[in-house]
Design a protein around this motif. Structure first.
Motif, PDB file in Angstrom:
ATOM      1  N   GLU A  38      22.440   6.501   2.199  1.00 18.82           N
ATOM      2  CA  GLU A  38      21.830   5.281   1.454  1.00 18.82           C
ATOM      3  C   GLU A  38      21.404   4.212   2.219  1.00 18.82           C
ATOM      4  O   GLU A  38      19.924   4.054   2.068  1.00 18.82           O
ATOM      5  CB  GLU A  38      22.761   5.366  -0.022  1.00 18.82           C
ATOM      6  N   SER A  39      22.379   3.787   3.232  1.00 17.35           N
ATOM      7  CA  SER A  39      21.904   2.502   4.020  1.00 17.35           C
ATOM      8  C   SER A  39      20.353   3.179   5.013  1.00 17.35           C
ATOM      9  O   SER A  39      19.486   2.106   4.384  1.00 17.35           O
ATOM     10  CB  SER A  39      23.066   2.170   4.959  1.00 17.35           C
ATOM     11  N   ASN A  40      20.699   3.788   5.474  1.00 15.58           N
ATOM     12  CA  ASN A  40      19.318   4.322   6.066  1.00 15.58           C
ATOM     13  C   ASN A  40      18.092   4.625   5.161  1.00 15.58           C
ATOM     14  O   ASN A  40      17.323   4.544   5.556  1.00 15.58           O
ATOM     15  CB  ASN A  40      19.942   5.545   6.940  1.00 15.58           C
ATOM     16  N   GLU A  41      18.491   4.897   4.300  1.00 15.95           N
ATOM     17  CA  GLU A  41      16.841   5.416   3.329  1.00 15.95           C
ATOM     18  C   GLU A  41      16.652   4.255   2.949  1.00 15.95           C
ATOM     19  O   GLU A  41      15.526   4.494   2.742  1.00 15.95           O
ATOM     20  CB  GLU A  41      17.498   6.608   2.329  1.00 15.95           C
ATOM     21  N   ARG A  42      17.980   3.211   2.015  1.00 17.45           N
ATOM     22  CA  ARG A  42      17.038   1.978   1.817  1.00 17.45           C
ATOM     23  C   ARG A  42      16.202   0.908   2.921  1.00 17.45           C
ATOM     24  O   ARG A  42      14.998   0.686   2.622  1.00 17.45           O
ATOM     25  CB  ARG A  42      18.176   1.078   1.099  1.00 17.45           C
ATOM     26  N   HIS A  46      13.188   0.193   2.745  1.00 18.06           N
ATOM     27  CA  HIS A  46      12.355  -0.743   2.758  1.00 18.06           C
ATOM     28  C   HIS A  46      11.240  -1.494   4.639  1.00 18.06           C
ATOM     29  O   HIS A  46      10.559  -1.932   4.194  1.00 18.06           O
ATOM     30  CB  HIS A  46      13.955  -1.687   3.093  1.00 18.06           C
ATOM     31  N   CYS A  47      11.618  -1.114   5.392  1.00 17.40           N
ATOM     32  CA  CYS A  47      10.521  -1.257   7.345  1.00 17.40           C
ATOM     33  C   CYS A  47       9.115  -0.614   5.759  1.00 17.40           C
ATOM     34  O   CYS A  47       8.195  -0.679   6.749  1.00 17.40           O
ATOM     35  CB  CYS A  47      11.458   0.301   7.812  1.00 17.40           C
ATOM     36  N   GLU A  48       9.642   0.977   5.627  1.00 24.77           N
ATOM     37  CA  GLU A  48       7.955   1.007   5.028  1.00 24.77           C
ATOM     38  C   GLU A  48       7.337   0.997   3.359  1.00 24.77           C
ATOM     39  O   GLU A  48       5.719   0.669   3.422  1.00 24.77           O
ATOM     40  CB  GLU A  48       7.931   2.680   3.785  1.00 24.77           C
ATOM     41  N   ALA A  49       8.177  -0.508   3.358  1.00 24.18           N
ATOM     42  CA  ALA A  49       7.936  -1.202   2.324  1.00 24.18           C
ATOM     43  C   ALA A  49       6.831  -2.100   3.174  1.00 24.18           C
ATOM     44  O   ALA A  49       6.281  -3.166   2.611  1.00 24.18           O
ATOM     45  CB  ALA A  49       8.385  -2.066   1.002  1.00 24.18           C
ATOM     46  N   GLU A  56      -1.199  -4.150   3.822  1.00 26.21           N
ATOM     47  CA  GLU A  56      -1.851  -4.682   3.260  1.00 26.21           C
ATOM     48  C   GLU A  56      -1.871  -6.456   2.816  1.00 26.21           C
ATOM     49  O   GLU A  56      -2.890  -7.040   3.048  1.00 26.21           O
ATOM     50  CB  GLU A  56      -1.432  -5.057   1.651  1.00 26.21           C
ATOM     51  N   HIS A  57      -1.372  -7.308   4.366  1.00 28.02           N
ATOM     52  CA  HIS A  57      -1.569  -8.479   4.533  1.00 28.02           C
ATOM     53  C   HIS A  57      -2.048  -8.926   5.403  1.00 28.02           C
ATOM     54  O   HIS A  57      -3.764  -9.610   5.513  1.00 28.02           O
ATOM     55  CB  HIS A  57      -0.339  -8.824   4.935  1.00 28.02           C
ATOM     56  N   GLU A  58      -2.659  -7.569   6.171  1.00 28.57           N
ATOM     57  CA  GLU A  58      -3.250  -7.589   6.883  1.00 28.57           C
ATOM     58  C   GLU A  58      -5.338  -6.988   6.723  1.00 28.57           C
ATOM     59  O   GLU A  58      -5.615  -7.637   6.372  1.00 28.57           O
ATOM     60  CB  GLU A  58      -3.301  -6.258   8.058  1.00 28.57           C
ATOM     61  N   ARG A  59      -5.004  -6.137   5.690  1.00 20.34           N
ATOM     62  CA  ARG A  59      -6.250  -5.975   5.029  1.00 20.34           C
ATOM     63  C   ARG A  59      -6.453  -6.886   3.933  1.00 20.34           C
ATOM     64  O   ARG A  59      -7.611  -7.284   4.106  1.00 20.34           O
ATOM     65  CB  ARG A  59      -5.691  -4.699   3.692  1.00 20.34           C
ATOM     66  N   ILE A  60      -5.702  -8.088   3.085  1.00 19.62           N
ATOM     67  CA  ILE A  60      -6.346  -8.897   2.560  1.00 19.62           C
ATOM     68  C   ILE A  60      -6.559 -10.319   3.739  1.00 19.62           C
ATOM     69  O   ILE A  60      -7.820 -10.827   3.232  1.00 19.62           O
ATOM     70  CB  ILE A  60      -5.081  -9.590   1.858  1.00 19.62           C
TER      71      ILE A  60
END
Length: 530
Positions: A38-42, A46-49, A56-60
């Motif tokens: 679960e930790s790895n999945e989170r 989290h890394c994907e987020a 998104e920041h770069e796009r913005i």
């Protein structure tokens, strides 16, 4: 570490404890593995987020950068537009100020001219009144002299009659005495001679001096007037040719309109005059290449060359040069009558056209076409003038009537404006320097010197306002060129023209005063001393 209960097979309780421990350890490892999963999945989520947030920041950021650049471009465009508007407004304001200044100068010049004309009119009116009073006094004197002469004549006639009666009585007495003495024969008696009879005293007669003109100048003037008359007849000849040839008529009309339009566009800017000058030259080049109809060219030259192989030339070129010369004269009058400096760019183009080798005949310039018109409109430039109190004298001095067929002369103000424009234009034509040009000067500067001498050598008592007006127009704004061309002789000529000539004439006219004021203006504004 291996459990001590693993090998305790002899004891069931220990075996159970080992199994329970084993089970507990398995559950804990499963739970730990689950937690790690679960930790790895989170962590992965989290890394994907974080990556998505970074993207998104770069796009913005990029979008914001593009918006910033777009905004900067818009700001620069608005700033440039605003600056352009400000420059345009500034240019309009400067143009408006220049126009207002020019209008003020023109208005001031008109007011000065009106004031000068009013003063001159008042002076002329006073002079006419003085002349009328002098004429009336002279008439009274002549009448008194006539009455005295008649009284003397009556007295003389009476004395002659008395003397005749005395002589008759004396003769009768002598005859009676002779008869008596004849009878008595005495010696002959002496007879007294009659006394001298009274003779009437001669009456003094007032003699008005007549204007004397140099016969050489008059002959030259007459020759140029013949050229002017020939040009008028030549225009009729070309009109007849146009009636026979409609294509020629159309071409003549188009070329004539182009020349008049381009001459009317000549201004004080050198670059702005290039296009109309080139258009005029293109039209004249086309005309020079049209051989038919032909005309006898020497009839339009004051001193035709001898020994030429032919006397014929392209009639259309002569016709258009005549139109060009006429347009130059009109432009001088229209533009330089108020602001004399406007004549210079017109004169430059005129001189260049007549200097061009493409518009010469057998290498001789046809500038006599222009000079013939000057002899007609401004004769005082060539020593021809008359008494401007008479119609004939006005005609000889360059005055014109209000309209064709009219009996009334134009006003003095219009006449002096014409003479100002023509005098300035003549100087613009004749004061041209061709030392650095491959072209030959069509009207050299010695012609300006001759005209200047013709005016300032006018007998002072015969100098008119026309003389002074033309003289001022020739010299004003041209003093530097005169000194450059003629040196010390030019300085002496200016002194004669501006100081001695007005003083010797004794003229109180405004035009004479304006001539005499030029040296003071030069001393004050240009530090030029004569």
């Amino acid at each position: 570490m291996e459990s001590p209960y693993k090998k305790a097979l002899d004891s069931p309780s220990r075996q159970l404890l080992w199994e329970l421990g084993r089970l507990h350890i398995g559950d804990r490892e499963a739970f730990q593995a689950k937690l790690e999963k679960e930790s790895n999945e989170r962590e992965s989520a989290h890394c994907e987020a974080l990556a998505a947030a970074a993207r998104e920041h770069e796009r913005i950021r990029r979008s914001a950068e593009r918006e910033r650049e777009k905004l900067e471009l818009q700001i620069r465009a608005e700033r440039a537009h605003r600056e352009e508007e400000e420059r345009r407004e500034l240019h309009k304001e400067q143009q408006r100020q220049r126009e207002e200044k020019l209008e003020k100068e023109l208005a001031q010049r008109r007011r000065d001219i009106e004031r000068v004309q009013a003063e001159e009119a008042a002076i002329r009116k006073a002079a006419k009144l003085e002349q009328a009073q002098a004429a009336e006094a002279e008439q009274r004197r002549l009448e008194k002299e006539r009455e005295d002469s008649e009284a003397v004549e009556r007295t003389a006639q009476k004395e002659a009659a008395d003397q005749k009666l005395r002589e008759q009585e004396s003769k009768a007495k002598a005859a009676a005495a002779a008869s008596l003495q004849a009878r008595l024969k005495p010696p002959p008696a002496a007879v007294a001679l009659p006394g001298p009879s009274a003779v009437p005293a001669p009456v003094a007669q007032r003699v008005t001096p007549s204007t004397q003109v140099n016969p050489v100048r008059q002959a030259e003037h007459d020759r140029y007037l013949e050229i002017h008359k020939s040009l008028k007849e030549f225009r009729k000849f070309m009109a007849d040719q146009g009636k026979r040839n409609p294509a020629l008529k159309t071409q003549m009309g188009d070329m004539r309109r182009i020349i008049k339009k381009c001459v009317g566009q000549l201004t004080s800017g050198k670059e702005s005059n290039r296009q109309p000058r080139n258009q005029i030259m293109e039209v004249l080049k086309t005309a020079a290449g049209i051989a038919q109809p032909e005309v006898d060219v020497p009839m339009f030259m004051a001193n035709p060359p001898s020994g030429t192989s032919t006397t014929k030339g392209p009639a259309l070129l002569i016709y258009l040069l005549n139109i060009f010369a006429k347009a130059l004269i009109a432009q001088f009058i229209n533009e330089a009558s108020i602001v004399s400096t406007a004549a210079d760019p017109i004169g430059v183009v005129g001189s260049q056209i007549f200097a061009s080798s493409e518009f010469r005949w057998n290498s001789f310039s046809l500038v006599d076409i222009l000079i013939a018109k000057y002899h007609f409109v401004c004769p005082v430039l060539f020593g021809i003038y008359g008494n401007e109190e008479t119609n004939h004298g006005r005609y000889r001095s360059g005055w014109i009537k209000e309209n064709k067929g009219s009996e009334h002369w134009i006003s003095e103000q219009k006449h002096f404006e014409r003479m100002t424009g023509l005098g300035s234009g003549y100087a613009a034509i004749s004061l041209r320097n061709y030392d650095k040009s491959r072209l030959q000067n069509p009207y050299p500067v010695h012609n300006f010197w001759r005209s200047l001498a013709a005016i300032i050598n006018t007998p002072p008592q015969e100098a008119s306002s026309t003389h002074f007006t033309v003289l001022k127009a020739m010299i004003e704004n041209n003093e530097t060129r005169i000194l450059d061309f003629f040196g010390n002789a030019g300085r002496l000529a200016l002194k004669k023209a501006l100081i001695e000539f007005p003083r010797e004439s004794g003229s109180k006219s405004v035009s004479a005063k304006s001539v005499a004021m030029l040296p003071d203006i030069w001393r004050k504004d240009k530090k030029l001393f004569l």
